[in-house]
Structure formats: C-alpha cells, structure tokens
Design an enzyme around this catalytic site. Structure first.
Site, PDB file in Angstrom:
ATOM      1  N   PHE A 154       0.933  -1.300   0.023  1.00  0.00           N
ATOM      2  CA  PHE A 154       0.027  -0.044   0.029  1.00  0.00           C
ATOM      3  C   PHE A 154       1.021   1.058  -0.085  1.00  0.00           C
ATOM      4  O   PHE A 154       1.967   1.231   0.309  1.00  0.00           O
ATOM      5  CB  PHE A 154      -0.954  -0.110   1.289  1.00  0.00           C
ATOM      6  CG  PHE A 154      -0.280   0.287   2.538  1.00  0.00           C
ATOM      7  CD1 PHE A 154      -0.103   1.397   3.130  1.00  0.00           C
ATOM      8  CD2 PHE A 154       0.258  -0.926   3.226  1.00  0.00           C
ATOM      9  CE1 PHE A 154       0.634   1.569   4.374  1.00  0.00           C
ATOM     10  CE2 PHE A 154       0.897  -0.878   4.508  1.00  0.00           C
ATOM     11  CZ  PHE A 154       0.979   0.427   4.803  1.00  0.00           C
ATOM     12  N   CYS A 155       0.197   2.394  -0.441  1.00  0.00           N
ATOM     13  CA  CYS A 155       1.010   3.669  -0.303  1.00  0.00           C
ATOM     14  C   CYS A 155      -0.025   4.926  -0.299  1.00  0.00           C
ATOM     15  O   CYS A 155      -1.345   4.438   0.117  1.00  0.00           O
ATOM     16  CB  CYS A 155       1.636   3.872  -1.589  1.00  0.00           C
ATOM     17  SG  CYS A 155       0.673   3.776  -3.096  1.00  0.00           S
ATOM     18  N   THR A 156      -0.021   5.956  -0.380  1.00  0.00           N
ATOM     19  CA  THR A 156      -1.079   6.840  -0.189  1.00  0.00           C
ATOM     20  C   THR A 156      -2.231   6.842  -1.070  1.00  0.00           C
ATOM     21  O   THR A 156      -3.178   6.845  -0.571  1.00  0.00           O
ATOM     22  CB  THR A 156      -0.394   8.345  -0.415  1.00  0.00           C
ATOM     23  OG1 THR A 156       0.991   8.528   0.587  1.00  0.00           O
ATOM     24  CG2 THR A 156      -1.174   9.540  -0.058  1.00  0.00           C
ATOM     25  N   ILE A 169      -4.166   4.389   0.605  1.00  0.00           N
ATOM     26  CA  ILE A 169      -4.731   4.535   2.018  1.00  0.00           C
ATOM     27  C   ILE A 169      -5.815   5.714   2.032  1.00  0.00           C
ATOM     28  O   ILE A 169      -6.910   5.485   2.714  1.00  0.00           O
ATOM     29  CB  ILE A 169      -3.629   5.348   2.908  1.00  0.00           C
ATOM     30  CG1 ILE A 169      -2.496   4.446   3.082  1.00  0.00           C
ATOM     31  CG2 ILE A 169      -4.071   5.919   4.205  1.00  0.00           C
ATOM     32  CD1 ILE A 169      -1.122   5.123   3.772  1.00  0.00           C
TER      33      ILE A 169
END
Length: 280
Positions: free
Chosen positions: A186-188, A215
């Site tokens: 995952f990332c932003t 996210i």
C-alpha cells in the site's frame, strides 16, 4: 468524513497509460487549470498521468470532464477530500520520465496489474487476520520512512526506505520469510503499490496484492480501522486523519517536536525531507 459543504475540493488521481504527447499537451493542461483557477501539481509522463488538484466544485468537475474527453483518461478514477482553504500555493504542470521513479523500465502497469484488494475486503481480512484462503495477511508499506512515521497500518512491514528506487533490492531480501503469507502492498493513493506488487510477482512472491486506491481510498470507504495516525500528504494540510480532515499537527520522530499544519513554508511540508525544528 469531511463535509462536501466546505468550499475547496481536493482531488488525487493517476492512470498508467501510454502518453507520448506530453510535451504538446502540457500547454493545454496549464491553460485549462489557469482558466479554472485550480492549484496543485500535474505530472505528465510517457507512462501516464498523476495529479493533485484543488479548487471549487464547479472548476474541478469541469476539469475532469475536459480530461476525460481524452479517451486515454476516460475512466480515470478520482479520490476526493475537502478543505476550507486552498491547500496549494501555485499550479505546476511538470514533465517527467516516470509517474513514480523506480528505475525498473520493464515494469509497465498499463500492460497488466497485480491483483488488487478493495478497502472493505482488506478490512475483513485484517479483522480475521487471514485472507479468504486462510493465509496470514501482512501489510507492506511502500512509502518513504518519513511518511510512515506520520501514520500507517498496524503491524505493517516498514523497510525504512528513503526513495522508491530502493524498494526492489530491499523487498527481494525478505522474500523467503514471507513465503507463507499474503502480502498487501500500500501507499498514499495507489501509485507505488501498482509498481511494487508487479515487481514482487516478477521476483517470485506467490501471494501479493495492492491496496486499491491506497490509504486515501481506504479512509474514504472504511475509515481508520487497523490504522494508527494520519496519512502524510504533499500539500499544506500536512496530513489527513481517517476522516479525511487535516490532522493539524504531526510529531517529528527524531526530535519529538510538533509540526503544526498552519506553520508556513516548513521544509517538511514542502519537500517531505526535513523537520523545520531539526533544521533550525
């Protein structure tokens, strides 16, 4: 979740797609954003587009209608949040070689993605601790260390990288210890994990997913379950809570000082590199 009655709409969006006319289109993007009084940053690259924009609802909707009139971007998906004030100071349209620099030219998300898991399914997995096949679920943060320090999923794998080009070497070293796990990257907003999950598949990870929409989409759909802290964003809001509201302040992991969102022109918020108190 923050109310849409607030005056400024903030959008984040990206799409991996062949985009060979970036130079020719740059002036059009600049003119369109100027005419609509939008501020933020748009990256135009041969592998696609990435944008963070803010403006009033009518202007955002008109920009998206214009963007989607190009068949390449007709299905681009957008994540929204809201604010009382404009979080960007200027409008930039940049030309780059990659949406996110990984230095792995053979990884081309346009030609095929790794499996993705949506926010509601991920929450269900994290509630149970296992995926639908009964395999233990492990979260892997692909963001830079300073972003992770602001907030991340509980018990996440954090390899303390300082730039995304470090990720391929680091993740290869840990493949064996994750062989019996389902790994969710995952990332932003989803960009890094698009590339990260493909690379992990390429080097032999058997059960790896990317969090669809990152996210911010997780916050939008299920809130802050299994997440501690806020999500760092590259604008003058500094970080967003699971309610997609500005967190107001974050704390430097190194010196312990609080960095307030209202502090103007702080290096951490501009460059994502340095705490202003450490700098002083």
């Amino acid at each position: 979740m923050q109310s849409s009655t607030q005056s400024i709409v903030n959008i984040a969006a990206y799409k991996f797609i062949s985009f060979d006319d970036t130079q020719e289109r740059r002036a059009e993007f600049q003119a369109q954003c100027k005419a609509l009084d939008l501020k933020g940053t748009i990256l135009l690259t041969p592998e696609g587009i990435n944008l963070f924009l803010a403006g009033v609802r009518e202007s955002i909707d008109r920009f998206l209608a214009w963007l989607r009139s190009d068949a390449r971007f007709a299905d681009i998906e957008v994540k929204e949040s809201f604010s009382d004030a404009q979080p960007f100071k200027r409008m930039l349209v940049k030309l780059k070689s990659e949406i996110i620099t990984m230095k792995m030219p053979l990884i081309q998300p346009e030609k095929g993605r790794a499996p993705a898991v949506d926010a509601k399914t991920l929450k269900r997995w994290l509630d149970a601790g296992v995926d639908d096949a009964g395999k233990p679920v492990v979260m892997m943060d692909t963001r830079n260390a300073f972003e992770v320090d602001v907030g991340t999923f509980d018990n996440t794998l954090d390899y303390r990288i300082h730039k995304f080009s470090e990720f391929p070497e680091v993740v290869a070293k840990h493949k064996d210890e994750l062989a019996d796990k389902t790994v969710v990257t995952f990332c932003t907003g989803g960009i890094r994990c698009e590339k990260a999950a493909i690379h992990m598949q390429n080097i032999g990870y058997e059960s790896v997913y990317q969090l669809e929409g990152g996210i911010l989409k997780y916050f939008e759909e299920v809130g802050g379950a299994h997440y501690t802290g806020s999500c760092f964003v590259f604008d003058y809001r500094t970080a967003l809570t699971p309610e997609l509201e500005p967190s107001g302040e974050i704390r430097c992991r190194d010196c312990g000082n609080v960095i307030k969102a209202e502090e103007p022109d702080q290096p951490l918020r501009i460059y994502g590199r340095l705490c202003p108190h450490c700098a002083a």
